[in-house]
Design a protein around this motif. Structure first.
Motif, PDB file in Angstrom:
ATOM      1  N   GLY A  43      17.289  -2.474 -29.128  1.00 42.32           N
ATOM      2  CA  GLY A  43      15.920  -2.368 -30.093  1.00 42.32           C
ATOM      3  C   GLY A  43      16.031  -2.890 -31.179  1.00 42.32           C
ATOM      4  O   GLY A  43      15.336  -3.440 -31.649  1.00 42.32           O
ATOM      5  N   LYS A  44      17.435  -2.762 -31.741  1.00 43.73           N
ATOM      6  CA  LYS A  44      17.580  -3.007 -33.183  1.00 43.73           C
ATOM      7  C   LYS A  44      17.187  -4.186 -33.572  1.00 43.73           C
ATOM      8  O   LYS A  44      17.603  -5.147 -32.335  1.00 43.73           O
ATOM      9  N   VAL A  45      16.249  -4.709 -34.745  1.00 44.50           N
ATOM     10  CA  VAL A  45      15.987  -6.480 -34.600  1.00 44.50           C
ATOM     11  C   VAL A  45      16.700  -6.865 -35.439  1.00 44.50           C
ATOM     12  O   VAL A  45      16.308  -6.409 -37.083  1.00 44.50           O
ATOM     13  N   GLY A  46      16.990  -7.710 -35.607  1.00 45.37           N
ATOM     14  CA  GLY A  46      17.316  -8.628 -37.029  1.00 45.37           C
ATOM     15  C   GLY A  46      16.512 -10.246 -36.655  1.00 45.37           C
ATOM     16  O   GLY A  46      16.710 -10.956 -35.722  1.00 45.37           O
ATOM     17  N   ILE A  47      16.419 -10.670 -38.510  1.00 45.59           N
ATOM     18  CA  ILE A  47      16.220 -12.353 -38.100  1.00 45.59           C
ATOM     19  C   ILE A  47      17.151 -12.422 -39.888  1.00 45.59           C
ATOM     20  O   ILE A  47      17.336 -11.943 -40.195  1.00 45.59           O
ATOM     21  N   ILE A  48      17.471 -13.448 -39.261  1.00 44.13           N
ATOM     22  CA  ILE A  48      19.036 -14.511 -40.099  1.00 44.13           C
ATOM     23  C   ILE A  48      17.876 -14.928 -41.671  1.00 44.13           C
ATOM     24  O   ILE A  48      17.520 -16.042 -40.670  1.00 44.13           O
ATOM     25  N   THR A  49      18.499 -15.295 -42.299  1.00 43.28           N
ATOM     26  CA  THR A  49      17.921 -15.258 -43.797  1.00 43.28           C
ATOM     27  C   THR A  49      18.638 -16.259 -43.940  1.00 43.28           C
ATOM     28  O   THR A  49      17.920 -17.445 -44.567  1.00 43.28           O
ATOM     29  N   GLU A  50      19.878 -16.974 -44.082  1.00 44.55           N
ATOM     30  CA  GLU A  50      20.341 -18.495 -43.934  1.00 44.55           C
ATOM     31  C   GLU A  50      21.365 -18.406 -43.103  1.00 44.55           C
ATOM     32  O   GLU A  50      21.650 -18.105 -42.241  1.00 44.55           O
ATOM     33  N   GLU A  51      21.668 -20.143 -43.193  1.00 48.07           N
ATOM     34  CA  GLU A  51      22.375 -20.643 -42.401  1.00 48.07           C
ATOM     35  C   GLU A  51      23.819 -19.690 -41.865  1.00 48.07           C
ATOM     36  O   GLU A  51      24.325 -19.646 -43.137  1.00 48.07           O
ATOM     37  N   HIS A  52      23.858 -19.938 -41.716  1.00 50.75           N
ATOM     38  CA  HIS A  52      25.844 -19.281 -40.862  1.00 50.75           C
ATOM     39  C   HIS A  52      26.640 -19.928 -39.879  1.00 50.75           C
ATOM     40  O   HIS A  52      26.349 -19.230 -38.884  1.00 50.75           O
ATOM     41  N   PRO A  53      26.816 -21.532 -39.748  1.00 55.91           N
ATOM     42  CA  PRO A  53      27.408 -21.879 -38.518  1.00 55.91           C
ATOM     43  C   PRO A  53      28.272 -21.208 -37.494  1.00 55.91           C
ATOM     44  O   PRO A  53      28.482 -21.491 -36.985  1.00 55.91           O
ATOM     45  N   ASN A  54      29.315 -20.772 -38.366  1.00 51.55           N
ATOM     46  CA  ASN A  54      30.638 -20.878 -37.572  1.00 51.55           C
ATOM     47  C   ASN A  54      30.207 -18.843 -37.455  1.00 51.55           C
ATOM     48  O   ASN A  54      31.138 -18.260 -36.881  1.00 51.55           O
ATOM     49  N   TRP A  55      28.996 -17.765 -37.290  1.00 43.93           N
ATOM     50  CA  TRP A  55      28.558 -16.932 -36.837  1.00 43.93           C
ATOM     51  C   TRP A  55      28.452 -17.149 -35.772  1.00 43.93           C
ATOM     52  O   TRP A  55      27.243 -17.650 -35.186  1.00 43.93           O
ATOM     53  N   LEU A  56      28.389 -15.591 -34.807  1.00 45.98           N
ATOM     54  CA  LEU A  56      28.174 -15.508 -33.001  1.00 45.98           C
ATOM     55  C   LEU A  56      28.043 -14.440 -33.571  1.00 45.98           C
ATOM     56  O   LEU A  56      28.224 -13.292 -33.674  1.00 45.98           O
ATOM     57  N   ALA A  57      26.687 -14.606 -31.999  1.00 45.67           N
ATOM     58  CA  ALA A  57      25.715 -13.208 -31.708  1.00 45.67           C
ATOM     59  C   ALA A  57      27.519 -12.298 -31.087  1.00 45.67           C
ATOM     60  O   ALA A  57      28.015 -12.513 -29.944  1.00 45.67           O
ATOM     61  N   GLY A  58      27.486 -11.294 -31.315  1.00 42.74           N
ATOM     62  CA  GLY A  58      29.032 -10.097 -30.656  1.00 42.74           C
ATOM     63  C   GLY A  58      28.137 -10.014 -29.282  1.00 42.74           C
ATOM     64  O   GLY A  58      26.593 -10.181 -28.256  1.00 42.74           O
ATOM     65  N   GLN A  59      28.661  -8.920 -27.903  1.00 34.32           N
ATOM     66  CA  GLN A  59      28.069  -8.907 -26.776  1.00 34.32           C
ATOM     67  C   GLN A  59      27.371  -8.078 -26.914  1.00 34.32           C
ATOM     68  O   GLN A  59      26.299  -7.805 -25.632  1.00 34.32           O
ATOM     69  N   SER A  60      26.873  -7.202 -27.806  1.00 34.60           N
ATOM     70  CA  SER A  60      26.115  -6.254 -27.621  1.00 34.60           C
ATOM     71  C   SER A  60      24.716  -7.102 -27.727  1.00 34.60           C
ATOM     72  O   SER A  60      23.730  -6.274 -28.265  1.00 34.60           O
ATOM     73  N   PHE A  61      24.402  -8.133 -28.441  1.00 32.03           N
ATOM     74  CA  PHE A  61      23.188  -8.830 -29.218  1.00 32.03           C
ATOM     75  C   PHE A  61      23.193  -9.694 -28.048  1.00 32.03           C
ATOM     76  O   PHE A  61      24.271 -10.690 -27.466  1.00 32.03           O
ATOM     77  N   VAL A  62      21.607 -10.420 -27.975  1.00 32.77           N
ATOM     78  CA  VAL A  62      21.293 -12.035 -27.752  1.00 32.77           C
ATOM     79  C   VAL A  62      20.109 -12.689 -29.066  1.00 32.77           C
ATOM     80  O   VAL A  62      19.720 -11.450 -29.540  1.00 32.77           O
ATOM     81  N   ILE A  63      21.190 -13.996 -28.771  1.00 34.14           N
ATOM     82  CA  ILE A  63      19.616 -14.362 -29.410  1.00 34.14           C
ATOM     83  C   ILE A  63      18.423 -15.151 -28.961  1.00 34.14           C
ATOM     84  O   ILE A  63      18.503 -15.866 -27.934  1.00 34.14           O
ATOM     85  N   LEU A  64      17.483 -15.167 -29.700  1.00 35.59           N
ATOM     86  CA  LEU A  64      16.201 -15.126 -28.777  1.00 35.59           C
ATOM     87  C   LEU A  64      15.522 -16.167 -29.765  1.00 35.59           C
ATOM     88  O   LEU A  64      15.521 -16.255 -30.791  1.00 35.59           O
TER      89      LEU A  64
END
Length: 124
Positions: free
Chosen positions: A15-36
């Motif tokens: 249930g922890k949620v975050g919003i990406i505030t800057e471009e990070h083209p080389n970042w990936l979400a780990g297996q504990s997260f989903v990108i909505l």
């Protein structure tokens, strides 16, 4: 990851949620997260509105209640896909966006003041 992407913890701190505030083209979400991502047919939705809904106490409690697992909580993807969210009004989205902007301004100001304080302490 791109500016405006929403990340949701589905394993561990469910249930922890975050919003990406800057471009990070080389970042990936780990297996504990989903990108909505917002579907094309939901063009009246904004990332800020989705973030606000996911951070609400009611929805966050629901996510924790449907999570499974005795030691490590796990949220099923189907549970995320089947979430029923409030349809946004333009006025509410604008209010949320203005509130989010104000919060980010305050956070930036706090960081600036904290750095200024640290600099002053280092002079002594």
């Amino acid at each position: 990851m791109h500016k405006g992407d929403i990340i949701l913890a589905i394993k561990g701190s469910v249930g922890k949620v975050g919003i990406i505030t800057e471009e990070h083209p080389n970042w990936l979400a780990g297996q504990s997260f989903v990108i909505l991502l917002i579907k094309e047919e939901c063009s009246d939705w904004t990332s800020d509105f989705l973030f606000w809904q996911l951070k609400s106490k009611t929805l966050n409690q629901f996510l924790k209640n449907v999570a499974t697992g005795a030691f490590i909580q796990l949220l099923k993807i189907d549970d995320v896909k089947n979430l029923k969210l409030l349809p946004p009004t333009k006025e509410l989205q604008e209010k949320i966006l203005n509130t989010q902007k104000k919060k980010l301004e305050i956070i930036a100001e706090i960081k600036e003041l904290t750095k200024e304080l640290e600099d002053l302490e280092n002079l002594m």
